[in-house]
Design an enzyme around this catalytic site. Structure first.
Site, mmCIF file in Angstrom:
data_model
loop_
_atom_site.group_PDB
_atom_site.id
_atom_site.type_symbol
_atom_site.label_atom_id
_atom_site.label_comp_id
_atom_site.label_asym_id
_atom_site.label_seq_id
_atom_site.Cartn_x
_atom_site.Cartn_y
_atom_site.Cartn_z
ATOM 1 N N CYS A 86 0.806 -1.222 0.000
ATOM 2 C CA CYS A 86 0.000 0.000 0.000
ATOM 3 C C CYS A 86 0.841 1.274 0.000
ATOM 4 O O CYS A 86 0.290 2.374 -0.061
ATOM 5 C CB CYS A 86 -0.941 -0.008 1.193
ATOM 6 S SG CYS A 86 -1.882 -1.534 1.289
ATOM 7 N N HIS A 116 -2.680 8.065 5.808
ATOM 8 C CA HIS A 116 -2.907 6.722 5.264
ATOM 9 C C HIS A 116 -4.362 6.344 5.557
ATOM 10 O O HIS A 116 -5.056 5.859 4.684
ATOM 11 C CB HIS A 116 -1.926 5.739 5.890
ATOM 12 C CG HIS A 116 -1.945 4.383 5.275
ATOM 13 N ND1 HIS A 116 -1.823 4.189 3.917
ATOM 14 C CD2 HIS A 116 -2.085 3.144 5.827
ATOM 15 C CE1 HIS A 116 -1.882 2.880 3.659
ATOM 16 N NE2 HIS A 116 -2.045 2.231 4.788
ATOM 17 N N GLU A 159 -1.412 5.688 13.437
ATOM 18 C CA GLU A 159 -1.039 6.891 12.694
ATOM 19 C C GLU A 159 -1.263 8.149 13.527
ATOM 20 O O GLU A 159 -0.459 9.086 13.485
ATOM 21 C CB GLU A 159 -1.823 6.980 11.385
ATOM 22 C CG GLU A 159 -1.316 8.084 10.461
ATOM 23 C CD GLU A 159 -1.868 8.001 9.050
ATOM 24 O OE1 GLU A 159 -1.371 8.744 8.183
ATOM 25 O OE2 GLU A 159 -2.799 7.196 8.804
ATOM 26 N N LYS A 191 -9.334 7.917 1.598
ATOM 27 C CA LYS A 191 -9.904 6.569 1.539
ATOM 28 C C LYS A 191 -11.337 6.508 2.065
ATOM 29 O O LYS A 191 -12.070 5.557 1.760
ATOM 30 C CB LYS A 191 -9.022 5.588 2.313
ATOM 31 C CG LYS A 191 -7.652 5.372 1.701
ATOM 32 C CD LYS A 191 -6.817 4.404 2.529
ATOM 33 C CE LYS A 191 -5.429 4.199 1.945
ATOM 34 N NZ LYS A 191 -4.528 5.360 2.164
ATOM 35 N N HIS A 248 -9.737 1.895 -0.356
ATOM 36 C CA HIS A 248 -8.278 1.726 -0.342
ATOM 37 C C HIS A 248 -7.816 1.154 -1.676
ATOM 38 O O HIS A 248 -8.071 -0.013 -1.982
ATOM 39 C CB HIS A 248 -7.899 0.799 0.813
ATOM 40 C CG HIS A 248 -6.430 0.758 1.096
ATOM 41 N ND1 HIS A 248 -5.484 1.366 0.281
ATOM 42 C CD2 HIS A 248 -5.728 0.185 2.112
ATOM 43 C CE1 HIS A 248 -4.278 1.160 0.786
ATOM 44 N NE2 HIS A 248 -4.399 0.446 1.889
ATOM 45 N N PHE A 301 1.817 -3.352 4.159
ATOM 46 C CA PHE A 301 2.067 -4.635 4.812
ATOM 47 C C PHE A 301 3.562 -4.911 4.814
ATOM 48 O O PHE A 301 4.288 -4.527 3.894
ATOM 49 C CB PHE A 301 1.351 -5.760 4.061
ATOM 50 C CG PHE A 301 -0.115 -5.916 4.415
ATOM 51 C CD1 PHE A 301 -0.754 -5.060 5.298
ATOM 52 C CD2 PHE A 301 -0.855 -6.954 3.860
ATOM 53 C CE1 PHE A 301 -2.100 -5.216 5.611
ATOM 54 C CE2 PHE A 301 -2.202 -7.122 4.164
ATOM 55 C CZ PHE A 301 -2.825 -6.258 5.049
#
Length: 415
Positions: A165, A305, A316, A338, A343, A402
């Protein structure tokens, strides 16, 4: 001593669940529109998560010939079209002299999983002789960059990023470094993804990563809300044209923002969960600010994010407080694209960098929609539900993938 080369964005191209082209997505974001709906690309009846952000307005026949379509998985088609839109807008003419100084770096987090799934079924049902000759080049991630370079005759650095991502953000940051290091004058950079298929949705659902708010698709992506239950998978592409600043100014190009800083870090913690307290994300933002030679108290906005996952949103938030200090962190604005488009995985960072640049240029801070019951552990200003007029000079765009791979861009308004 040589003058440091500066890098600016002079072209932008997006294909998202809100539409094809920048205007469709940006106007949707300004009005707080959701592009999430029920999955139509396959029958999701038996799946835990039945919702996604699909690019329903994207008709590949409008953009790519039938012959060329056979050579590309859908993620590649989206990336090629977004690149074309960005390139057309930048208005750069390729010549024999400058072709070797123009490169491409468009990546993907997962790549041709739809093609892999389809050809695996062909192999099982019809045997090896029926596998498409275009299968391998049709699903390789670096072939977006390959197709874009071939289409426009670009002979400079040709590369792809694959960092889950964080892909789109890493691609733009790496491409900017190539220009700063004088290895190119112009780079097309960003990310593309299309993994709304049985294998990907089943796999992410098995990992308990996806929202199962199937009765309310448009309200399912709800970063920092107490009712969040996972991310909403989406598809699309976000690509920018990066250019050395003096060259852009000389030719009178439209400049959206300067890419003045880039940071990276690794959590070294877990394959899917963020490091405790957002420690890795914090180091990434610090690295980006140091690279930009910008103080934390100069930041006015963060495009987060902001995936709508229980752990990620808290991590975050904690990271931003570590970097900016608790008091100042509560003064700045932070929001999640998002919440509106889901996403986009490897494409998320490309789209979000564009949204951040537009926010700086137009003095409009995008909202976080579906934020009605704010998690007490997420206590910053997330620009809830409505766009806000505010002129800021410096913004961050964060992407965390990830495997604990983190990327942050620092974008600056060009007066």
């Amino acid at each position: 001593m040589a003058v440091e080369r500066r890098v600016v964005i002079t072209g932008i191209g997006m294909v998202t669940p809100l539409g094809v082209g920048t205007e469709a997505t940006w106007s949707g974001i300004k009005s707080g529109k959701s592009g999430v709906g029920n999955i139509t690309l396959f029958d999701a009846t038996d799946y835990a998560s039945k919702i996604a952000g699909e690019c329903l307005d994207f008709n590949v026949d409008d953009w790519i010939s039938k012959k060329e379509q056979k050579k590309m998985d859908r993620f590649m088609q989206l990336g090629v079209v977004a690149s074309r839109l960005a390139w057309q807008e930048a208005g750069i003419t390729v010549t024999e002299e400058n072709a070797t100084r123009i490169g491409v770096m468009v990546g993907s987090g997962i790549g041709g999983l739809s093609a892999i799934q389809k050809q695996a079924m062909v192999l099982k049902e019809k045997g090896p002789r029926r596998i498409s000759p275009f299968f391998i080049p049709g699903c390789l991630i670096n072939l977006i960059s390959g197709h874009v370079a071939i289409e426009h005759g670009l002979k400079g650095p040709n590369h792809s990023v694959v960092t889950a991502c964080a892909t789109g953000t890493h691609a733009i940051g790496d491409a900017a470094q190539i220009i700063k290091n004088n290895q190119a004058d112009v780079m097309i950079a960003g990310g593309a993804e299309s993994s709304i298929n049985e294998l990907a949705v089943g796999g992410f659902a098995a990992a308990k990563a996806l929202s199962t708010r199937n009765d309310d698709p448009q309200g399912a992506s709800r970063p920092w809300d107490l009712g969040r239950d996972g991310f909403v998978i989406a598809e699309g592409a976000g690509v920018v044209v990066l250019e050395e600043m003096e060259s852009a100014k000389k030719r009178g190009a439209t400049i959206y923002a300067e890419v003045c800083g880039y940071g990276m870090s690794g959590d070294a913690h877990h394959i899917t969960a963020p490091s405790p307290g957002g420690e890795g994300a914090a180091r990434c933002m610090v690295a980006a600010l140091e690279n930009a030679k910008i103080n934390p108290d100069q930041v006015g906005y963060i495009n987060a994010h902001g995936t709508s996952t229980p752990l990620g949103d808290i991590g975050e938030t904690q990271a931003v407080k570590k970097v900016l200090g608790e008091a100042y962190a509560k003064k700045i604005m932070m929001s999640s694209t998002k919440s509106m488009i889901g996403h986009l995985l490897g494409a998320a960072g490309g789209v979000e960098a564009i949204v951040t640049a537009l926010a700086l240029k137009e003095g409009l801070i995008p909202p976080t929609i579906n934020l009605h019951d704010q998690d007490p552990e997420c206590d910053l200003d997330y620009v809830a539900n409505e766009i806000r007029q505010a002129q800021v000079d410096v913004a961050l765009s964060n992407s965390f993938g990830f495997g604990g791979t983190n990327a942050t861009l620092v974008l600056k308004r060009v007066h």
